[in-house]
Design a protein around this motif. Sequence first.
Motif, mmCIF file in Angstrom:
data_model
loop_
_atom_site.group_PDB
_atom_site.id
_atom_site.type_symbol
_atom_site.label_atom_id
_atom_site.label_comp_id
_atom_site.label_asym_id
_atom_site.label_seq_id
_atom_site.Cartn_x
_atom_site.Cartn_y
_atom_site.Cartn_z
ATOM 1 N N GLU A 192 0.824 -1.223 0.000
ATOM 2 C CA GLU A 192 0.000 0.000 0.000
ATOM 3 C C GLU A 192 0.850 1.263 0.000
ATOM 4 O O GLU A 192 0.524 2.254 -0.651
ATOM 5 C CB GLU A 192 -0.927 -0.014 1.227
ATOM 6 N N THR A 193 1.982 1.239 0.698
ATOM 7 C CA THR A 193 2.806 2.441 0.833
ATOM 8 C C THR A 193 3.797 2.621 -0.312
ATOM 9 O O THR A 193 4.392 3.695 -0.434
ATOM 10 C CB THR A 193 3.596 2.412 2.154
ATOM 11 N N ILE A 194 3.983 1.588 -1.155
ATOM 12 C CA ILE A 194 5.006 1.693 -2.211
ATOM 13 C C ILE A 194 4.432 1.619 -3.623
ATOM 14 O O ILE A 194 5.088 2.034 -4.578
ATOM 15 C CB ILE A 194 6.077 0.590 -2.057
ATOM 16 N N ALA A 195 3.212 1.105 -3.774
ATOM 17 C CA ALA A 195 2.666 0.886 -5.115
ATOM 18 C C ALA A 195 1.997 2.142 -5.671
ATOM 19 O O ALA A 195 1.360 2.893 -4.941
ATOM 20 C CB ALA A 195 1.664 -0.259 -5.101
ATOM 21 N N ASP A 196 2.174 2.357 -6.984
ATOM 22 C CA ASP A 196 1.442 3.411 -7.689
ATOM 23 C C ASP A 196 0.053 2.919 -8.067
ATOM 24 O O ASP A 196 -0.902 3.692 -8.124
ATOM 25 C CB ASP A 196 2.172 3.803 -8.979
ATOM 26 N N ARG A 197 -0.011 1.623 -8.333
ATOM 27 C CA ARG A 197 -1.229 1.051 -8.900
ATOM 28 C C ARG A 197 -1.407 -0.359 -8.358
ATOM 29 O O ARG A 197 -0.441 -1.047 -8.039
ATOM 30 C CB ARG A 197 -1.097 1.034 -10.429
ATOM 31 N N ILE A 198 -2.665 -0.768 -8.265
ATOM 32 C CA ILE A 198 -2.998 -2.115 -7.781
ATOM 33 C C ILE A 198 -3.816 -2.839 -8.856
ATOM 34 O O ILE A 198 -4.764 -2.273 -9.406
ATOM 35 C CB ILE A 198 -3.836 -2.046 -6.478
ATOM 36 N N MET A 199 -3.426 -4.060 -9.162
ATOM 37 C CA MET A 199 -4.250 -4.933 -9.994
ATOM 38 C C MET A 199 -4.726 -6.083 -9.111
ATOM 39 O O MET A 199 -3.919 -6.698 -8.408
ATOM 40 C CB MET A 199 -3.450 -5.491 -11.181
ATOM 41 N N ILE A 200 -6.020 -6.335 -9.142
ATOM 42 C CA ILE A 200 -6.593 -7.380 -8.301
ATOM 43 C C ILE A 200 -7.036 -8.549 -9.165
ATOM 44 O O ILE A 200 -7.803 -8.387 -10.111
ATOM 45 C CB ILE A 200 -7.779 -6.838 -7.474
ATOM 46 N N GLY A 208 -9.905 -5.693 -10.919
ATOM 47 C CA GLY A 208 -9.652 -4.303 -10.555
ATOM 48 C C GLY A 208 -8.264 -3.901 -11.008
ATOM 49 O O GLY A 208 -7.336 -4.693 -10.942
ATOM 50 N N ASN A 209 -8.142 -2.663 -11.508
ATOM 51 C CA ASN A 209 -6.847 -2.166 -11.973
ATOM 52 C C ASN A 209 -6.893 -0.649 -11.890
ATOM 53 O O ASN A 209 -7.430 0.018 -12.764
ATOM 54 C CB ASN A 209 -6.587 -2.635 -13.409
ATOM 55 N N LEU A 215 -8.469 3.982 -5.641
ATOM 56 C CA LEU A 215 -9.032 2.894 -4.845
ATOM 57 C C LEU A 215 -9.427 3.389 -3.454
ATOM 58 O O LEU A 215 -10.463 2.996 -2.917
ATOM 59 C CB LEU A 215 -8.044 1.730 -4.745
ATOM 60 N N LYS A 216 -8.596 4.273 -2.888
ATOM 61 C CA LYS A 216 -8.928 4.835 -1.575
ATOM 62 C C LYS A 216 -10.195 5.692 -1.660
ATOM 63 O O LYS A 216 -11.044 5.661 -0.765
ATOM 64 C CB LYS A 216 -7.760 5.676 -1.049
#
Length: 238
Positions: A192-200, A208-209, A215-216
């Motif tokens: 959470e603290t290092i990623a620019d983007r999340i893919m689920i 999710g991308n 996302l927040k």
Amino acid sequence: MLTVTNLIKKYGKQNAVDDISFELDGGEVVGLLGPNGAGKSTTMKCIVGLLRKTSGEITIGGHDHLSVEAKRFFSYIPETPYVYDLLTVKEHMQFIAQAYGVKDWQGKAGELMEMFELDDKANKLGRDLSKGMRQKVSICCALLPDPQLLFFDEPMIGLDPKAIKNTKEVFKNLKEAGKTILVSTHLIDSVETIADRIMILKDGSIIGNDTIANLKQQAAQSEISSLEDLFLEMTKDA
């Protein structure tokens, strides 16, 4: 830097990875999240060439992912670290340096081993290392050739708290140096603290991308208190 197009990996009639497509830009840190069995490790192993994909296209730095040119671009840190039983920690670094043609490697190897508290284990054989120590050796070997693209599969498992902090600091430094990172994990707080983007991923599909900020915002609008709760909500069984 990385382009995955219509990737499918079948085991029998089951799609472990079900027709997924995504791209990673240079200097981007992307978290690949999903529950156990979602297809994260399978996706990563197909990208790096450890598993034969059923269909689809994968390019790294504009080259086919199985080409020698592509392999010069990336390093891969597996979930279960593999080390050579009869090589010492320092000999692992030497082996990687020779394989990748890294010149004057001793200085950088020394810095990496000091960062991950391996300098006093430099002459210890691989067979005598704990899982956490093997993971540290694996990370040091991956960083030594200074790759443009790094794949981390569950990198925090087996590491002690200080090594986790050091690994996150490494991610931050790599990002600042313009490197591209794909981190597979089922623990959202680890990226959470290092990623620019999340893919689920769920059941082999991307559900999710989006950026961490979006996302927040989505979590806040849904009156969900945290990204972790949003992740659990998105991946729960219907």
